[in-house]
Scaffold this motif. Structure first.
Motif, short mmCIF file in Angstrom:
data_model
loop_
_atom_site.label_atom_id
_atom_site.label_comp_id
_atom_site.label_asym_id
_atom_site.label_seq_id
_atom_site.Cartn_x
_atom_site.Cartn_y
_atom_site.Cartn_z
N LEU A 63 -50.13 58.25 64.48
CA LEU A 63 -50.03 58.03 65.93
C LEU A 63 -50.59 59.22 66.70
O LEU A 63 -51.25 59.04 67.73
CB LEU A 63 -48.58 57.78 66.34
CG LEU A 63 -48.08 56.36 66.16
CD1 LEU A 63 -46.56 56.31 66.28
CD2 LEU A 63 -48.73 55.42 67.15
N PHE A 122 -54.33 59.02 66.42
CA PHE A 122 -54.75 57.92 67.28
C PHE A 122 -54.71 58.36 68.74
O PHE A 122 -55.62 58.04 69.51
CB PHE A 122 -53.83 56.71 67.05
CG PHE A 122 -54.23 55.48 67.80
CD1 PHE A 122 -55.27 54.67 67.36
CD2 PHE A 122 -53.56 55.12 68.96
CE1 PHE A 122 -55.63 53.53 68.05
CE2 PHE A 122 -53.92 53.98 69.66
CZ PHE A 122 -54.96 53.18 69.20
N SER A 181 -62.04 56.64 65.03
CA SER A 181 -60.87 55.98 64.45
C SER A 181 -61.04 55.73 62.97
O SER A 181 -60.11 55.93 62.18
CB SER A 181 -60.59 54.64 65.15
OG SER A 181 -60.10 54.86 66.43
N PHE A 189 -53.78 49.77 68.73
CA PHE A 189 -53.05 50.37 67.62
C PHE A 189 -52.39 49.30 66.76
O PHE A 189 -52.50 49.32 65.53
CB PHE A 189 -52.00 51.39 68.08
CG PHE A 189 -51.36 52.09 66.91
CD1 PHE A 189 -52.00 53.14 66.29
CD2 PHE A 189 -50.14 51.66 66.41
CE1 PHE A 189 -51.43 53.77 65.19
CE2 PHE A 189 -49.57 52.28 65.31
CZ PHE A 189 -50.21 53.35 64.70
N LYS A 218 -53.70 48.73 63.03
CA LYS A 218 -52.73 49.10 61.99
C LYS A 218 -52.47 47.89 61.09
O LYS A 218 -52.43 48.01 59.86
CB LYS A 218 -51.42 49.58 62.64
CG LYS A 218 -50.34 49.96 61.67
CD LYS A 218 -50.63 51.28 61.04
CE LYS A 218 -49.49 51.71 60.13
NZ LYS A 218 -49.90 52.74 59.21
#
Length: 186
Positions: free
Chosen positions: A8, A11, A56, A130, A134
């Motif tokens: 996180l 990210f 990413s 996200f 994910k």
């Protein structure tokens, strides 16, 4: 849990840099070039998206061996297009009712409302990105297997493997490998 927090944070760092790119270009196009805010938001979003994809996939999400690279790109692009529609809709709503043609006399209000809309859109799209990345792109199976080796997982190896093999994400990845055109990298 520690891995998720680290992920996180990475990210978030990638997202902040992408936001600065997106927000800066948006404000230059709207403020200096008097471009319509939705068109400017689309352009700035696409430019920041290119940075976001590269960063990413290098820093945040781990490539899955059970998924072809072309499928990673398709998932990223489809998710981004949905995010772009959310982004543009929120920015359009933020200045709804303002006469764009006469915005020179109200340019400060137009720019402020565009920026408030951009902040809201960024928060909404960030959560969307996200969660979907994910779920569909990250190598959660390897992470779960590593936790199992450290005894942090409550599932047995057989239960963990069965859960993984039945997941939509794994089935999509296997399908993508089976349907990768000849000569394309897997």
């Amino acid at each position: 849990m520690r891995k998720l927090i680290e992920q996180l944070m990475k990210f978030g760092i990638v997202g902040v840099i992408a936001f600065i790119i997106d927000w800066g270009i948006l404000n230059i196009l709207v403020g200096a070039f008097h471009m319509h805010n939705v068109l400017a938001a689309t352009i700035s979003f696409i430019i920041s998206l290119i940075f976001n994809y590269v960063a990413s996939m290098k820093m945040v999400f781990k490539h899955r061996e059970d998924m072809a690279r072309w499928m990673e790109i398709v998932i990223f692009v489809v998710g981004a297009v949905i995010g772009l529609f959310m982004n543009d809709a929120i920015i359009w709503i933020s200045t709804y009712g303002m006469n764009h043609d006469a915005y020179v006399s109200q340019s400060a209000e137009y720019l402020i409302r565009t920026n408030v809309g951009k902040l809201i859109a960024t928060a909404v799209v960030m959560v969307w990105n996200f969660v979907t990345r994910k779920w569909l792109l990250d190598d959660t199976h390897t992470n779960a297997t590593n936790r199992l080796k450290k005894k942090e997982n409550r599932l047995s190896p057989e239960e963990l493997e069965a859960k993984w093999e039945n997941s939509f994400s794994h089935k999509l990845g296997v399908w993508s490998l089976e349907h990768t055109p000849k000569g394309w990298p897997k």
